[in-house]
Design a protein around this motif. Structure first.
Motif, PDB file in Angstrom:
ATOM      1  N   THR A 135     -11.833   4.919  -7.180  1.00 12.89           N
ATOM      2  CA  THR A 135     -11.447   4.084  -6.040  1.00 12.89           C
ATOM      3  C   THR A 135     -12.691   3.675  -5.249  1.00 12.89           C
ATOM      4  O   THR A 135     -13.777   4.219  -5.442  1.00 12.89           O
ATOM      5  N   PRO A 180      -9.650   0.304  -6.405  1.00 15.33           N
ATOM      6  CA  PRO A 180      -8.909  -0.117  -5.217  1.00 15.33           C
ATOM      7  C   PRO A 180      -9.327   0.677  -3.981  1.00 15.33           C
ATOM      8  O   PRO A 180      -9.760   1.830  -4.084  1.00 15.33           O
ATOM      9  N   PRO A 181      -9.212   0.091  -2.788  1.00 17.09           N
ATOM     10  CA  PRO A 181      -9.558   0.819  -1.569  1.00 17.09           C
ATOM     11  C   PRO A 181      -8.625   2.008  -1.343  1.00 17.09           C
ATOM     12  O   PRO A 181      -7.408   1.879  -1.470  1.00 17.09           O
ATOM     13  N   VAL A 182      -9.202   3.140  -0.988  1.00 18.44           N
ATOM     14  CA  VAL A 182      -8.424   4.330  -0.639  1.00 18.44           C
ATOM     15  C   VAL A 182      -9.075   4.999   0.568  1.00 18.44           C
ATOM     16  O   VAL A 182     -10.301   5.173   0.604  1.00 18.44           O
ATOM     17  N   GLN A 193      -7.136  -3.988   5.319  1.00 14.69           N
ATOM     18  CA  GLN A 193      -6.370  -4.315   4.116  1.00 14.69           C
ATOM     19  C   GLN A 193      -5.362  -5.442   4.367  1.00 14.69           C
ATOM     20  O   GLN A 193      -4.773  -5.954   3.405  1.00 14.69           O
ATOM     21  N   GLY A 219       0.841  -1.183   0.000  1.00 12.17           N
ATOM     22  CA  GLY A 219       0.000   0.000   0.000  1.00 12.17           C
ATOM     23  C   GLY A 219       0.879   1.237   0.000  1.00 12.17           C
ATOM     24  O   GLY A 219       2.073   1.165   0.292  1.00 12.17           O
ATOM     25  N   TYR A 270      -3.748  -0.759  -2.256  1.00 10.76           N
ATOM     26  CA  TYR A 270      -4.606   0.288  -1.695  1.00 10.76           C
ATOM     27  C   TYR A 270      -3.776   1.555  -1.517  1.00 10.76           C
ATOM     28  O   TYR A 270      -2.546   1.538  -1.644  1.00 10.76           O
TER      29      TYR A 270
END
Length: 213
Positions: free
Chosen positions: A180, A151-153, A209, A103, A127
Motif C-alpha cells: 500500500t 492503494p492509500p492506507v 481521498q 473506502g 483506499y
C-alpha cells in the motif's frame, strides 16, 4: 453450539449515516467494528468524519457477549473464517453501485476483515483504514495486484495497546509497507482505542481521498 452465519449481509445488519435518497453520487466509507461491538460504531463516529462521506457500518455475523464479531478468538478459530467474513463484505460492497468511490475502515478485528476484503478484490476499494488492527498472516490471491497498485492506507495504533501481539503488529506493518501507499501513525500512551489526535489525522487522510482532494 454456534450456528453458521448467513452467507450475505442482510439490510438489518447495516447502519447508514444518511437516508436512501441522500446517498447516491456520494463517496462511501464502509465501517467494520471490533470484537464485541456492533454497527452502532457508525453512529459514534458520524460527526467526527468528513460530512461528504456516506457511512455504512456493517454488523459482524457472530454473536459475541453483548455485541458481535467477525470470527472467534478462541481455539475454534480457522483462518478460513476470515476469508468467509471478508467475502460477505465484498459481495455487499460490490452491490453498492451508486457511489463514485468506496473506502473501508476497520477497527481491531474489523480491520483484518477490511484488509482481507481489499486483498480478495483489489478493484473494489479505493483506499483503506486500519485502526488498532492487523492483517491475516497468509498470502491472498490479490496481494500481487495490490503491490502493483499501492492503494492509500491509513494505519493508526497506540504504543500501549496490549491486545495485538507485537509479532502480528510487525507483520502487519511490513505487509502494509509492501502493498500500500502507507500513512502510519503511532500514538504515545494510547491503548486499544482511538484518540482525538488519531481522529484528526484520520480525517485529514479521508479528506485527501475525496474527489478533488
Amino acid at each position: 453450539m454456534t450456528t453458521s452465519p448467513p452467507p450475505t449481509v442482510s439490510p438489518d445488519q447495516v447502519w447508514w449515516s444518511a437516508p436512501a435518497d441522500q446517498r447516491e453520487g456520494r463517496p462511501l466509507l464502509v465501517l467494520l467494528h471490533g470484537h464485541g461491538m456492533d454497527e452502532q460504531m457508525g453512529a459514534g463516529v458520524r460527526d467526527r468524519l468528513p460530512p461528504e462521506l456516506v457511512l455504512a457500518s456493517i454488523r459482524g455475523p457472530l454473536r459475541v457477549r453483548s455485541g458481535y464479531g467477525w470470527f472467534p478468538l478462541d481455539a475454534s478459530l480457522r483462518l478460513e473464517q476470515v476469508d468467509e467474513a471478508a467475502h460477505r463484505v465484498v459481495r455487499w460492497v460490490a452491490a453498492q453501485t451508486r457511489h463514485p468511490s468506496v473506502g473501508v475502515l476497520g477497527f481491531s478485528q474489523g480491520s483484518s476483515i477490511g484488509l482481507q476484503a481489499m486483498r480478495l478484490d483489489p478493484d473494489l476499494f479505493a483506499y483503506g483504514v486500519v485502526l488498532s488492527g492487523f492483517a491475516a498472516p497468509l498470502p491472498v490471491a490479490g496481494d500481487a495486484e495490490l503491490r502493483r497498485r499501492l492503494p492509500p492506507v491509513f494505519s493508526g495504533r497506540g504504543d500501549a495497546d496490549p491486545l495485538v501481539p507485537a509479532p502480528l503488529v510487525a507483520l502487519t506493518d511490513q505487509w502494509l509497507a509492501d502493498h500500500t501507499t502507507l500513512t502510519r501513525r503511532v500514538y504515545r500512551g494510547l491503548g486499544h482505542d482511538v484518540s482525538p489526535a488519531e481522529i484528526e489525522d484520520l480525517t485529514a487522510f479521508l479528506r485527501a481521498q475525496l474527489p478533488g482532494g
